[in-house]
Design an enzyme around this catalytic site. Sequence first.
Site, PDB file in Angstrom:
ATOM      1  N   THR A  17       0.816  -1.210   0.000  1.00 18.44           N
ATOM      2  CA  THR A  17       0.000   0.000   0.000  1.00 18.44           C
ATOM      3  C   THR A  17       0.854   1.267   0.000  1.00 18.44           C
ATOM      4  O   THR A  17       0.398   2.328  -0.391  1.00 18.44           O
ATOM      5  CB  THR A  17      -0.931   0.033   1.224  1.00 18.44           C
ATOM      6  OG1 THR A  17      -0.140  -0.137   2.413  1.00 18.44           O
ATOM      7  CG2 THR A  17      -1.962  -1.079   1.151  1.00 18.44           C
ATOM      8  N   ARG A  21       8.652  -2.389   0.863  1.00 18.71           N
ATOM      9  CA  ARG A  21       9.262  -2.387   2.187  1.00 18.71           C
ATOM     10  C   ARG A  21       9.854  -3.757   2.486  1.00 18.71           C
ATOM     11  O   ARG A  21       9.178  -4.773   2.358  1.00 18.71           O
ATOM     12  CB  ARG A  21       8.232  -2.013   3.264  1.00 18.71           C
ATOM     13  CG  ARG A  21       7.783  -0.581   3.179  1.00 18.71           C
ATOM     14  CD  ARG A  21       6.803  -0.250   4.289  1.00 18.71           C
ATOM     15  NE  ARG A  21       6.267   1.099   4.117  1.00 18.71           N
ATOM     16  CZ  ARG A  21       5.265   1.585   4.827  1.00 18.71           C
ATOM     17  NH1 ARG A  21       4.694   0.835   5.753  1.00 18.71           N
ATOM     18  NH2 ARG A  21       4.828   2.817   4.625  1.00 18.71           N
ATOM     19  N   LYS A 125       9.117   4.284  -2.173  1.00 18.24           N
ATOM     20  CA  LYS A 125       7.856   4.385  -2.904  1.00 18.24           C
ATOM     21  C   LYS A 125       7.943   5.534  -3.897  1.00 18.24           C
ATOM     22  O   LYS A 125       8.724   6.487  -3.719  1.00 18.24           O
ATOM     23  CB  LYS A 125       6.668   4.569  -1.969  1.00 18.24           C
ATOM     24  CG  LYS A 125       6.561   5.918  -1.286  1.00 18.24           C
ATOM     25  CD  LYS A 125       5.207   6.016  -0.572  1.00 18.24           C
ATOM     26  CE  LYS A 125       5.008   7.361   0.084  1.00 18.24           C
ATOM     27  NZ  LYS A 125       3.644   7.519   0.623  1.00 18.24           N
ATOM     28  N   ASP A 276       5.126  10.116  13.325  1.00 21.45           N
ATOM     29  CA  ASP A 276       5.836   8.863  13.101  1.00 21.45           C
ATOM     30  C   ASP A 276       7.113   9.043  12.291  1.00 21.45           C
ATOM     31  O   ASP A 276       7.583  10.155  12.074  1.00 21.45           O
ATOM     32  CB  ASP A 276       4.912   7.861  12.410  1.00 21.45           C
ATOM     33  CG  ASP A 276       4.635   8.217  10.957  1.00 21.45           C
ATOM     34  OD1 ASP A 276       4.616   9.419  10.643  1.00 21.45           O
ATOM     35  OD2 ASP A 276       4.452   7.298  10.137  1.00 21.45           O
ATOM     36  N   ASP A 278       8.085   8.906   9.107  1.00 20.22           N
ATOM     37  CA  ASP A 278       8.182   9.777   7.933  1.00 20.22           C
ATOM     38  C   ASP A 278       7.253  10.987   8.003  1.00 20.22           C
ATOM     39  O   ASP A 278       7.144  11.734   7.041  1.00 20.22           O
ATOM     40  CB  ASP A 278       7.923   8.991   6.652  1.00 20.22           C
ATOM     41  CG  ASP A 278       6.483   8.526   6.511  1.00 20.22           C
ATOM     42  OD1 ASP A 278       5.823   8.310   7.541  1.00 20.22           O
ATOM     43  OD2 ASP A 278       6.016   8.372   5.368  1.00 20.22           O
ATOM     44  N   ASP A 280       3.863  11.305   8.426  1.00 20.84           N
ATOM     45  CA  ASP A 280       2.511  11.373   7.873  1.00 20.84           C
ATOM     46  C   ASP A 280       1.421  10.924   8.855  1.00 20.84           C
ATOM     47  O   ASP A 280       0.244  11.056   8.561  1.00 20.84           O
ATOM     48  CB  ASP A 280       2.403  10.587   6.560  1.00 20.84           C
ATOM     49  CG  ASP A 280       2.720   9.109   6.696  1.00 20.84           C
ATOM     50  OD1 ASP A 280       3.005   8.662   7.829  1.00 20.84           O
ATOM     51  OD2 ASP A 280       2.688   8.403   5.673  1.00 20.84           O
ATOM     52  N   ARG A 495      -5.476  -7.433  11.280  1.00 23.88           N
ATOM     53  CA  ARG A 495      -6.084  -6.326  11.993  1.00 23.88           C
ATOM     54  C   ARG A 495      -7.578  -6.609  12.179  1.00 23.88           C
ATOM     55  O   ARG A 495      -8.290  -6.933  11.230  1.00 23.88           O
ATOM     56  CB  ARG A 495      -5.902  -5.015  11.229  1.00 23.88           C
ATOM     57  CG  ARG A 495      -4.460  -4.625  10.986  1.00 23.88           C
ATOM     58  CD  ARG A 495      -4.352  -3.121  10.733  1.00 23.88           C
ATOM     59  NE  ARG A 495      -3.132  -2.713  10.076  1.00 23.88           N
ATOM     60  CZ  ARG A 495      -1.954  -2.555  10.665  1.00 23.88           C
ATOM     61  NH1 ARG A 495      -1.824  -2.833  11.939  1.00 23.88           N
ATOM     62  NH2 ARG A 495      -0.900  -2.155   9.986  1.00 23.88           N
TER      63      ARG A 495
END
Length: 542
Positions: A17, A21, A125, A276, A278, A280, A495
Amino acid sequence: MTRTVETKPFSDQKPGTSGLRKKVPVFQQEHYAENFIQSVFDSLEGFQGQTLVIGGDGRYFNREVIQTAIAMAAGNGFGRVIVGQGGILSTPAASHIIRKYKAFGGLILSASHNPGGPHEDFGIKYNAGNGGPAPEKLTDAIFERSKTISRFLIADIGLVDLDRLGFVDAGGMEVEVVDPVADYAELMETLFDFDAIRTMFKGGFRMAFDAMHAVTGPYAKEILEKRLGAPAGTARNFVPLPDFGGHHPDPNLVHAKALYDEMMGDDAPDFGAASDGDGDRNLVIGRSIFITPSDSLAMLAANAHLAPGYKAGLKGIARSMPTSGAADRVAEKLGIGMYETPTGWKFFGNLLDAGMATICGEESAGTGSDHVREKDGLWAVLLWLNILAMRGESAREIATKHWATYGRNYYSRHDYEEVETEAANRLMTELRGRLAALPGTAVRGMKIAAADDFAYHDPVDGSVSKNQGIRVMFEGGSRAVFRLSGTGTSGATLRLYVERYEPDPAHHDLDTQEALSELIAAADDIAGIRRHTGREKPSVIT
Protein backbone atom coordinates in the site's frame (compact mmCIF):
# COMPACT_ATOMS: atom_id res chain seq x y z
CA MET A 1 29.04 8.99 -18.36
CA THR A 2 26.05 6.65 -18.18
CA ARG A 3 26.63 2.95 -17.71
CA THR A 4 24.27 0.10 -18.58
CA VAL A 5 24.61 -2.54 -15.87
CA GLU A 6 23.36 -6.07 -16.42
CA THR A 7 21.16 -7.49 -13.66
CA LYS A 8 18.76 -10.29 -12.86
CA PRO A 9 15.21 -9.98 -11.51
CA PHE A 10 14.21 -10.46 -7.89
CA SER A 11 10.90 -12.20 -7.31
CA ASP A 12 9.82 -10.22 -4.24
CA GLN A 13 9.55 -6.62 -5.42
CA LYS A 14 5.78 -6.23 -5.32
CA PRO A 15 4.88 -2.82 -3.82
CA GLY A 16 2.37 -2.80 -0.99
CA THR A 17 0.00 0.00 0.00
CA SER A 18 2.99 2.33 0.48
CA GLY A 19 5.71 1.11 -1.85
CA LEU A 20 8.30 -1.62 -1.41
CA ARG A 21 9.26 -2.39 2.19
CA LYS A 22 11.82 -4.96 3.24
CA LYS A 23 14.51 -5.44 5.87
CA VAL A 24 17.71 -3.46 5.31
CA PRO A 25 19.80 -6.58 4.49
CA VAL A 26 17.37 -7.35 1.67
CA PHE A 27 17.85 -3.89 0.18
CA GLN A 28 21.62 -4.26 0.65
CA GLN A 29 21.74 -7.18 -1.78
CA GLU A 30 23.66 -6.32 -4.91
CA HIS A 31 21.41 -4.48 -7.39
CA TYR A 32 18.26 -4.88 -5.26
CA ALA A 33 17.56 -1.17 -4.82
CA GLU A 34 18.78 -0.42 -8.35
CA ASN A 35 16.41 -3.00 -9.83
CA PHE A 36 13.39 -1.53 -8.10
CA ILE A 37 14.27 2.08 -8.95
CA GLN A 38 14.86 1.13 -12.59
CA SER A 39 11.56 -0.76 -12.63
CA VAL A 40 9.89 2.47 -11.50
CA PHE A 41 11.58 4.51 -14.22
CA ASP A 42 10.82 1.88 -16.87
CA SER A 43 7.14 2.07 -15.94
CA LEU A 44 6.99 5.85 -16.51
CA GLU A 45 6.78 7.83 -19.73
CA GLY A 46 7.70 11.38 -20.64
CA PHE A 47 10.10 12.25 -17.83
CA GLN A 48 13.08 13.17 -19.99
CA GLY A 49 14.43 16.53 -18.84
CA GLN A 50 11.83 16.69 -16.04
CA THR A 51 12.27 17.18 -12.28
CA LEU A 52 12.40 14.34 -9.74
CA VAL A 53 12.07 14.94 -5.98
CA ILE A 54 14.05 12.63 -3.69
CA GLY A 55 14.05 12.46 0.10
CA GLY A 56 13.47 10.20 3.05
CA ASP A 57 12.90 9.90 6.76
CA GLY A 58 16.57 9.65 7.75
CA ARG A 59 16.44 5.97 8.64
CA TYR A 60 19.43 3.62 8.27
CA PHE A 61 20.53 3.21 4.61
CA ASN A 62 18.71 6.40 3.60
CA ARG A 63 21.77 8.35 2.42
CA GLU A 64 23.25 5.46 0.44
CA VAL A 65 20.10 4.78 -1.55
CA ILE A 66 19.56 8.50 -2.18
CA GLN A 67 23.01 8.69 -3.78
CA THR A 68 22.09 5.70 -5.96
CA ALA A 69 18.75 7.25 -6.89
CA ILE A 70 20.36 10.54 -7.90
CA ALA A 71 22.89 8.75 -10.11
CA MET A 72 20.15 6.63 -11.70
CA ALA A 73 17.96 9.68 -12.29
CA ALA A 74 20.88 11.23 -14.19
CA GLY A 75 21.47 8.00 -16.08
CA ASN A 76 17.82 7.73 -17.11
CA GLY A 77 17.53 11.29 -18.42
CA PHE A 78 15.89 13.38 -15.71
CA GLY A 79 16.87 17.02 -16.07
CA ARG A 80 16.77 18.01 -12.42
CA VAL A 81 16.63 16.48 -8.95
CA ILE A 82 15.42 18.27 -5.82
CA VAL A 83 16.68 16.56 -2.67
CA GLY A 84 16.21 17.47 0.98
CA GLN A 85 19.26 18.55 2.96
CA GLY A 86 20.79 15.57 4.70
CA GLY A 87 18.52 13.36 2.63
CA ILE A 88 15.61 14.46 4.82
CA LEU A 89 12.08 15.11 3.56
CA SER A 90 8.93 14.23 5.45
CA THR A 91 6.43 12.44 3.25
CA PRO A 92 3.91 15.36 3.29
CA ALA A 93 6.74 17.85 2.63
CA ALA A 94 7.86 15.76 -0.36
CA SER A 95 4.29 15.77 -1.66
CA HIS A 96 4.15 19.56 -1.32
CA ILE A 97 7.47 20.08 -3.09
CA ILE A 98 6.38 17.83 -5.98
CA ARG A 99 3.25 19.94 -6.35
CA LYS A 100 4.80 23.37 -5.76
CA TYR A 101 7.65 22.92 -8.24
CA LYS A 102 5.58 20.91 -10.72
CA ALA A 103 7.95 17.96 -10.55
CA PHE A 104 7.29 14.87 -12.65
CA GLY A 105 7.22 12.80 -9.47
CA GLY A 106 9.28 11.74 -6.51
CA LEU A 107 11.03 8.88 -4.76
CA ILE A 108 10.35 8.77 -1.02
CA LEU A 109 12.65 6.54 1.00
CA SER A 110 10.79 5.42 4.06
CA ALA A 111 9.21 2.52 5.88
CA SER A 112 6.88 4.95 7.67
CA HIS A 113 6.20 3.92 11.27
CA ASN A 114 8.31 0.74 11.12
CA PRO A 115 11.57 0.53 13.12
CA GLY A 116 14.93 1.49 11.61
CA GLY A 117 18.48 0.19 11.93
CA PRO A 118 20.96 -2.20 10.28
CA HIS A 119 18.57 -5.15 10.62
CA GLU A 120 15.26 -3.29 10.62
CA ASP A 121 13.07 -1.84 7.89
CA PHE A 122 13.64 0.21 4.76
CA GLY A 123 11.36 1.24 1.93
CA ILE A 124 11.04 3.05 -1.39
CA LYS A 125 7.86 4.39 -2.90
CA TYR A 126 7.11 6.47 -5.97
CA ASN A 127 4.79 9.47 -5.82
CA ALA A 128 3.22 10.81 -9.00
CA GLY A 129 3.02 14.36 -10.32
CA ASN A 130 -0.03 15.17 -8.20
CA GLY A 131 2.14 14.53 -5.13
CA GLY A 132 0.27 11.38 -4.18
CA PRO A 133 1.31 7.72 -3.99
CA ALA A 134 1.45 5.82 -7.26
CA PRO A 135 -1.97 4.43 -8.23
CA GLU A 136 -2.48 0.68 -8.33
CA LYS A 137 -2.15 0.43 -12.10
CA LEU A 138 1.34 1.95 -11.83
CA THR A 139 2.45 -0.19 -8.87
CA ASP A 140 1.21 -3.24 -10.77
CA ALA A 141 3.26 -2.18 -13.81
CA ILE A 142 6.33 -1.66 -11.60
CA PHE A 143 5.99 -5.17 -10.20
CA GLU A 144 5.58 -6.70 -13.65
CA ARG A 145 8.68 -4.87 -14.86
CA SER A 146 10.68 -6.00 -11.82
CA LYS A 147 10.07 -9.63 -12.83
CA THR A 148 11.71 -9.23 -16.24
CA ILE A 149 14.31 -6.50 -15.73
CA SER A 150 17.73 -7.27 -17.22
CA ARG A 151 19.60 -3.94 -16.90
CA PHE A 152 19.66 -0.62 -15.12
CA LEU A 153 21.10 2.73 -16.12
CA ILE A 154 23.34 4.74 -13.82
CA ALA A 155 25.57 7.78 -14.32
CA ASP A 156 29.07 8.02 -12.87
CA ILE A 157 28.67 11.35 -11.08
CA GLY A 158 30.39 10.79 -7.77
CA LEU A 159 28.78 11.51 -4.41
CA VAL A 160 26.57 14.59 -4.02
CA ASP A 161 27.13 16.60 -0.83
CA LEU A 162 23.67 16.23 0.69
CA ASP A 163 24.48 18.51 3.63
CA ARG A 164 25.28 21.62 1.62
CA LEU A 165 22.39 23.74 0.36
CA GLY A 166 22.56 24.86 -3.24
CA PHE A 167 23.04 23.58 -6.77
CA VAL A 168 25.33 20.84 -8.03
CA ASP A 169 25.99 19.70 -11.60
CA ALA A 170 25.66 15.91 -11.79
CA GLY A 171 26.74 14.84 -15.24
CA GLY A 172 24.61 17.49 -16.90
CA MET A 173 21.67 16.99 -14.53
CA GLU A 174 21.05 19.76 -12.01
CA VAL A 175 20.77 18.70 -8.37
CA GLU A 176 19.36 21.20 -5.88
CA VAL A 177 19.77 20.48 -2.18
CA VAL A 178 16.96 22.33 -0.40
CA ASP A 179 15.99 23.17 3.16
CA PRO A 180 13.49 20.35 3.87
CA VAL A 181 11.37 22.49 6.20
CA ALA A 182 11.08 25.93 4.57
CA ASP A 183 8.50 25.30 1.83
CA TYR A 184 6.34 23.19 4.13
CA ALA A 185 6.39 25.76 6.95
CA GLU A 186 5.35 28.50 4.54
CA LEU A 187 2.42 26.37 3.39
CA MET A 188 1.27 25.85 6.98
CA GLU A 189 1.29 29.63 7.54
CA THR A 190 -1.25 30.00 4.71
CA LEU A 191 -3.62 27.45 6.26
CA PHE A 192 -3.63 28.30 9.95
CA ASP A 193 -3.98 31.36 12.16
CA PHE A 194 -0.44 31.50 13.51
CA ASP A 195 -1.20 34.75 15.37
CA ALA A 196 -4.01 33.12 17.35
CA ILE A 197 -1.84 30.11 18.20
CA ARG A 198 1.05 32.39 19.24
CA THR A 199 -1.31 34.27 21.56
CA MET A 200 -2.41 30.98 23.09
CA PHE A 201 1.19 29.96 23.80
CA LYS A 202 1.94 33.41 25.24
CA GLY A 203 -0.98 32.90 27.61
CA GLY A 204 0.72 29.90 29.19
CA PHE A 205 -0.64 27.09 27.03
CA ARG A 206 1.64 24.07 27.40
CA MET A 207 2.23 21.38 24.81
CA ALA A 208 4.40 18.28 24.44
CA PHE A 209 5.28 17.09 20.93
CA ASP A 210 7.22 13.82 20.60
CA ALA A 211 8.99 13.63 17.24
CA MET A 212 10.23 10.13 18.18
CA HIS A 213 13.73 10.89 16.79
CA ALA A 214 12.10 10.77 13.38
CA VAL A 215 11.64 13.13 10.46
CA THR A 216 9.22 15.67 11.98
CA GLY A 217 11.76 16.79 14.58
CA PRO A 218 13.19 19.64 12.46
CA TYR A 219 9.68 20.61 11.31
CA ALA A 220 8.30 20.75 14.86
CA LYS A 221 11.31 22.69 16.13
CA GLU A 222 10.98 25.30 13.38
CA ILE A 223 7.19 25.66 13.36
CA LEU A 224 6.15 25.10 16.97
CA GLU A 225 9.04 26.76 18.77
CA LYS A 226 10.50 29.28 16.33
CA ARG A 227 7.43 30.43 14.39
CA LEU A 228 4.67 29.89 16.96
CA GLY A 229 6.65 30.76 20.05
CA ALA A 230 6.10 27.55 22.00
CA PRO A 231 8.64 27.24 24.85
CA ALA A 232 11.95 25.50 24.13
CA GLY A 233 11.54 21.83 24.89
CA THR A 234 8.02 21.64 23.45
CA ALA A 235 9.46 19.57 20.60
CA ARG A 236 11.06 16.49 22.10
CA ASN A 237 13.29 13.82 20.57
CA PHE A 238 13.62 16.20 17.63
CA VAL A 239 16.92 14.99 16.14
CA PRO A 240 16.27 12.37 13.44
CA LEU A 241 18.36 9.25 14.08
CA PRO A 242 19.00 6.29 11.74
CA ASP A 243 17.55 3.89 14.30
CA PHE A 244 15.02 6.33 15.79
CA GLY A 245 16.91 6.13 19.07
CA GLY A 246 16.30 2.39 19.24
CA HIS A 247 12.57 2.92 19.48
CA HIS A 248 9.63 2.11 17.23
CA PRO A 249 8.53 5.40 15.58
CA ASP A 250 4.83 4.57 15.63
CA PRO A 251 2.69 7.20 17.41
CA ASN A 252 0.35 4.87 19.23
CA LEU A 253 -0.37 4.18 22.88
CA VAL A 254 2.22 1.42 23.04
CA HIS A 255 5.22 3.13 21.46
CA ALA A 256 4.37 6.61 22.76
CA LYS A 257 3.40 5.36 26.21
CA ALA A 258 5.63 7.88 28.02
CA LEU A 259 3.72 10.74 26.39
CA TYR A 260 0.39 9.12 27.20
CA ASP A 261 1.36 8.59 30.84
CA GLU A 262 2.45 12.22 31.11
CA MET A 263 -0.82 13.45 29.59
CA MET A 264 -2.80 11.39 32.09
CA GLY A 265 -0.76 12.71 35.05
CA ASP A 266 -1.54 15.41 37.60
CA ASP A 267 0.68 18.08 36.02
CA ALA A 268 -0.08 17.23 32.39
CA PRO A 269 0.47 19.77 29.62
CA ASP A 270 -2.66 21.12 27.94
CA PHE A 271 -2.05 19.16 24.75
CA GLY A 272 0.14 16.28 23.63
CA ALA A 273 0.97 15.03 20.16
CA ALA A 274 3.41 12.83 18.29
CA SER A 275 4.28 11.90 14.72
CA ASP A 276 5.84 8.86 13.10
CA GLY A 277 8.94 7.91 11.15
CA ASP A 278 8.18 9.78 7.93
CA GLY A 279 5.83 12.39 9.36
CA ASP A 280 2.51 11.37 7.87
CA ARG A 281 0.82 10.00 11.01
CA ASN A 282 -0.26 11.71 14.20
CA LEU A 283 -1.19 10.98 17.78
CA VAL A 284 -3.40 13.46 19.63
CA ILE A 285 -3.86 13.41 23.41
CA GLY A 286 -5.56 16.10 25.44
CA ARG A 287 -5.04 16.46 29.16
CA SER A 288 -6.60 13.27 30.60
CA ILE A 289 -8.11 12.20 27.26
CA PHE A 290 -6.83 10.18 24.31
CA ILE A 291 -8.61 11.10 21.10
CA THR A 292 -8.76 8.22 18.63
CA PRO A 293 -7.73 8.94 15.03
CA SER A 294 -11.30 8.22 13.91
CA ASP A 295 -12.70 10.74 16.39
CA SER A 296 -9.95 13.21 15.55
CA LEU A 297 -10.95 13.11 11.88
CA ALA A 298 -14.57 13.84 12.78
CA MET A 299 -13.68 16.64 15.22
CA LEU A 300 -11.24 18.27 12.82
CA ALA A 301 -13.84 18.18 10.05
CA ALA A 302 -16.53 19.65 12.31
CA ASN A 303 -14.25 22.53 13.33
CA ALA A 304 -12.10 23.07 10.24
CA HIS A 305 -13.91 26.32 9.37
CA LEU A 306 -12.14 27.93 12.34
CA ALA A 307 -8.84 27.82 10.39
CA PRO A 308 -8.28 30.39 7.61
CA GLY A 309 -7.47 27.77 5.01
CA TYR A 310 -10.85 26.08 5.48
CA LYS A 311 -13.17 28.96 6.37
CA ALA A 312 -15.04 28.51 3.07
CA GLY A 313 -16.17 25.07 4.23
CA LEU A 314 -15.43 21.52 3.17
CA LYS A 315 -16.25 19.99 -0.21
CA GLY A 316 -16.49 16.52 1.27
CA ILE A 317 -14.95 14.07 3.72
CA ALA A 318 -13.33 10.75 2.88
CA ARG A 319 -12.32 7.94 5.21
CA SER A 320 -10.91 4.47 4.80
CA MET A 321 -13.40 1.66 5.27
CA PRO A 322 -11.96 0.43 8.60
CA THR A 323 -12.13 3.96 10.05
CA SER A 324 -15.12 4.52 12.32
CA GLY A 325 -18.29 6.16 11.05
CA ALA A 326 -17.91 9.20 13.32
CA ALA A 327 -17.03 11.47 10.39
CA ASP A 328 -20.10 10.26 8.47
CA ARG A 329 -22.37 12.05 10.92
CA VAL A 330 -20.39 15.28 10.52
CA ALA A 331 -20.70 15.08 6.74
CA GLU A 332 -24.42 14.45 7.03
CA LYS A 333 -24.91 17.50 9.26
CA LEU A 334 -22.77 19.68 6.97
CA GLY A 335 -24.66 18.44 3.91
CA ILE A 336 -21.50 17.37 2.07
CA GLY A 337 -20.30 14.16 0.43
CA MET A 338 -18.93 11.26 2.46
CA TYR A 339 -16.69 8.70 0.75
CA GLU A 340 -15.63 5.31 2.07
CA THR A 341 -12.45 3.99 0.42
CA PRO A 342 -10.07 1.07 0.84
CA THR A 343 -7.08 1.50 3.14
CA GLY A 344 -4.20 3.33 1.45
CA TRP A 345 -3.87 7.06 0.92
CA LYS A 346 -3.62 6.65 -2.85
CA PHE A 347 -7.39 6.01 -2.93
CA PHE A 348 -8.06 9.54 -1.67
CA GLY A 349 -6.04 11.10 -4.49
CA ASN A 350 -8.78 10.95 -7.13
CA LEU A 351 -11.34 12.48 -4.76
CA LEU A 352 -8.98 15.31 -3.79
CA ASP A 353 -7.92 16.01 -7.39
CA ALA A 354 -11.56 16.06 -8.48
CA GLY A 355 -12.49 18.55 -5.77
CA MET A 356 -14.91 16.11 -4.18
CA ALA A 357 -13.22 15.93 -0.76
CA THR A 358 -11.26 18.37 1.40
CA ILE A 359 -10.37 16.35 4.50
CA CYS A 360 -9.47 12.67 4.59
CA GLY A 361 -8.53 10.25 7.34
CA GLU A 362 -7.59 6.72 8.26
CA GLU A 363 -7.94 5.03 11.63
CA SER A 364 -4.23 4.21 11.53
CA ALA A 365 -3.41 7.76 12.70
CA GLY A 366 -3.39 9.33 9.24
CA THR A 367 -5.24 12.59 8.62
CA GLY A 368 -4.81 15.19 5.89
CA SER A 369 -6.45 17.55 3.47
CA ASP A 370 -6.25 18.78 -0.09
CA HIS A 371 -3.17 20.92 0.68
CA VAL A 372 -1.03 17.90 -0.29
CA ARG A 373 -1.73 14.36 -1.51
CA GLU A 374 -0.45 12.50 1.55
CA LYS A 375 -1.60 12.21 5.10
CA ASP A 376 0.13 14.84 7.21
CA GLY A 377 0.85 14.39 10.91
CA LEU A 378 2.02 17.89 11.74
CA TRP A 379 -0.82 19.44 9.73
CA ALA A 380 -3.33 17.59 11.93
CA VAL A 381 -1.57 18.81 15.08
CA LEU A 382 -1.56 22.41 13.83
CA LEU A 383 -5.25 22.26 12.95
CA TRP A 384 -5.95 21.01 16.47
CA LEU A 385 -3.93 23.93 17.88
CA ASN A 386 -5.87 26.36 15.68
CA ILE A 387 -9.18 24.93 16.94
CA LEU A 388 -8.05 25.02 20.58
CA ALA A 389 -6.95 28.65 20.16
CA MET A 390 -10.22 29.74 18.54
CA ARG A 391 -12.59 27.88 20.85
CA GLY A 392 -10.72 28.58 24.07
CA GLU A 393 -11.67 25.15 25.37
CA SER A 394 -9.68 22.08 26.31
CA ALA A 395 -9.43 19.04 24.07
CA ARG A 396 -11.61 17.14 26.56
CA GLU A 397 -14.32 19.82 26.43
CA ILE A 398 -14.27 19.81 22.64
CA ALA A 399 -14.54 16.01 22.53
CA THR A 400 -17.34 15.86 25.10
CA LYS A 401 -19.42 18.46 23.26
CA HIS A 402 -18.79 16.71 19.95
CA TRP A 403 -20.07 13.39 21.29
CA ALA A 404 -23.11 15.08 22.82
CA THR A 405 -23.93 16.48 19.38
CA TYR A 406 -23.16 13.52 17.14
CA GLY A 407 -23.08 10.48 19.45
CA ARG A 408 -19.98 8.49 20.25
CA ASN A 409 -18.46 5.69 18.18
CA TYR A 410 -16.62 3.41 20.58
CA TYR A 411 -13.86 2.05 18.42
CA SER A 412 -10.68 0.01 18.70
CA ARG A 413 -8.14 -1.79 16.52
CA HIS A 414 -6.51 -5.05 17.61
CA ASP A 415 -3.30 -5.94 15.75
CA TYR A 416 -1.96 -9.49 15.66
CA GLU A 417 1.56 -8.87 14.31
CA GLU A 418 3.92 -11.30 12.58
CA VAL A 419 1.31 -14.04 12.34
CA GLU A 420 2.37 -16.98 10.21
CA THR A 421 1.32 -15.94 6.71
CA GLU A 422 -0.37 -19.24 5.90
CA ALA A 423 -2.41 -19.12 9.11
CA ALA A 424 -3.54 -15.54 8.43
CA ASN A 425 -4.53 -16.36 4.86
CA ARG A 426 -6.37 -19.49 6.02
CA LEU A 427 -8.40 -17.43 8.51
CA MET A 428 -9.41 -14.93 5.82
CA THR A 429 -10.20 -17.59 3.24
CA GLU A 430 -12.35 -19.55 5.67
CA LEU A 431 -14.19 -16.40 6.74
CA ARG A 432 -14.84 -15.37 3.14
CA GLY A 433 -16.36 -18.77 2.49
CA ARG A 434 -18.87 -18.24 5.31
CA LEU A 435 -19.96 -14.68 4.51
CA ALA A 436 -23.14 -15.59 2.64
CA ALA A 437 -24.41 -17.66 5.58
CA LEU A 438 -23.77 -15.08 8.32
CA PRO A 439 -26.63 -12.55 7.81
CA GLY A 440 -29.61 -13.40 9.99
CA THR A 441 -27.59 -15.42 12.47
CA ALA A 442 -26.81 -14.24 16.00
CA VAL A 443 -23.55 -14.23 17.94
CA ARG A 444 -23.57 -13.60 21.69
CA GLY A 445 -27.06 -12.16 21.41
CA MET A 446 -26.16 -9.79 18.57
CA LYS A 447 -27.88 -10.32 15.24
CA ILE A 448 -25.78 -10.01 12.07
CA ALA A 449 -27.47 -7.74 9.55
CA ALA A 450 -24.97 -8.02 6.69
CA ALA A 451 -21.52 -9.37 5.82
CA ASP A 452 -19.32 -8.75 2.79
CA ASP A 453 -15.84 -8.43 1.39
CA PHE A 454 -15.54 -4.69 0.77
CA ALA A 455 -15.16 -3.61 -2.85
CA TYR A 456 -14.57 0.03 -3.81
CA HIS A 457 -16.00 1.60 -6.94
CA ASP A 458 -14.06 4.79 -7.56
CA PRO A 459 -16.58 7.55 -8.38
CA VAL A 460 -13.97 9.48 -10.36
CA ASP A 461 -12.36 6.97 -12.72
CA GLY A 462 -14.76 4.03 -12.37
CA SER A 463 -12.05 1.59 -11.25
CA VAL A 464 -12.94 -1.25 -8.90
CA SER A 465 -10.78 -2.50 -6.03
CA LYS A 466 -11.94 -5.82 -4.57
CA ASN A 467 -11.08 -7.85 -1.43
CA GLN A 468 -10.36 -4.78 0.67
CA GLY A 469 -11.45 -6.18 4.01
CA ILE A 470 -14.21 -8.35 5.43
CA ARG A 471 -17.08 -6.53 7.15
CA VAL A 472 -19.58 -8.06 9.56
CA MET A 473 -22.35 -5.58 10.39
CA PHE A 474 -24.72 -6.05 13.32
CA GLU A 475 -28.15 -4.60 13.88
CA GLY A 476 -27.90 -1.29 15.74
CA GLY A 477 -24.78 -0.05 13.96
CA SER A 478 -22.02 -2.17 15.50
CA ARG A 479 -19.54 -3.88 13.22
CA ALA A 480 -16.33 -5.92 13.07
CA VAL A 481 -13.82 -5.63 10.23
CA PHE A 482 -11.05 -8.13 9.44
CA ARG A 483 -8.11 -7.17 7.27
CA LEU A 484 -4.54 -8.20 6.50
CA SER A 485 -2.14 -5.25 6.52
CA GLY A 486 0.31 -4.45 3.73
CA THR A 487 2.69 -2.31 5.78
CA GLY A 488 4.78 -4.94 7.57
CA THR A 489 7.97 -6.63 6.39
CA SER A 490 7.75 -10.09 7.99
CA GLY A 491 4.86 -12.50 8.41
CA ALA A 492 1.35 -11.09 8.25
CA THR A 493 -0.44 -8.57 10.43
CA LEU A 494 -4.08 -9.39 11.06
CA ARG A 495 -6.08 -6.33 11.99
CA LEU A 496 -9.43 -6.56 13.76
CA TYR A 497 -11.48 -3.36 13.95
CA VAL A 498 -14.50 -3.22 16.25
CA GLU A 499 -17.00 -0.39 16.50
CA ARG A 500 -20.13 0.31 18.52
CA TYR A 501 -22.27 3.44 18.15
CA GLU A 502 -23.65 4.99 21.34
CA PRO A 503 -26.04 7.94 20.89
CA ASP A 504 -26.80 8.48 24.61
CA PRO A 505 -24.44 11.00 26.35
CA ALA A 506 -25.13 9.22 29.64
CA HIS A 507 -23.05 6.32 28.30
CA HIS A 508 -20.18 8.30 26.77
CA ASP A 509 -17.74 7.83 29.65
CA LEU A 510 -17.30 4.06 29.44
CA ASP A 511 -13.89 2.43 29.11
CA THR A 512 -13.47 1.70 25.39
CA GLN A 513 -12.36 -1.93 25.71
CA GLU A 514 -15.11 -2.59 28.24
CA ALA A 515 -17.71 -1.01 25.97
CA LEU A 516 -16.53 -3.23 23.13
CA SER A 517 -15.90 -6.45 25.10
CA GLU A 518 -18.90 -8.41 23.82
CA LEU A 519 -18.22 -7.33 20.25
CA ILE A 520 -14.54 -8.36 20.54
CA ALA A 521 -15.56 -11.79 21.82
CA ALA A 522 -18.11 -12.13 19.03
CA ALA A 523 -15.47 -11.30 16.42
CA ASP A 524 -13.27 -14.12 17.73
CA ASP A 525 -16.26 -16.47 17.64
CA ILE A 526 -16.94 -15.55 14.02
CA ALA A 527 -13.39 -15.67 12.65
CA GLY A 528 -11.62 -18.08 14.99
CA ILE A 529 -8.71 -15.74 15.62
CA ARG A 530 -7.28 -17.71 18.54
CA ARG A 531 -7.81 -21.01 16.75
CA HIS A 532 -6.00 -19.89 13.59
CA THR A 533 -3.24 -17.74 15.06
CA GLY A 534 -2.61 -19.44 18.39
CA ARG A 535 -2.62 -16.00 20.00
CA GLU A 536 -4.42 -15.37 23.27
CA LYS A 537 -4.33 -11.59 22.82
CA PRO A 538 -3.35 -8.95 20.24
CA SER A 539 0.20 -7.59 19.92
CA VAL A 540 -1.08 -4.01 19.99
CA ILE A 541 -4.43 -2.46 20.93
CA THR A 542 -5.20 1.09 19.76
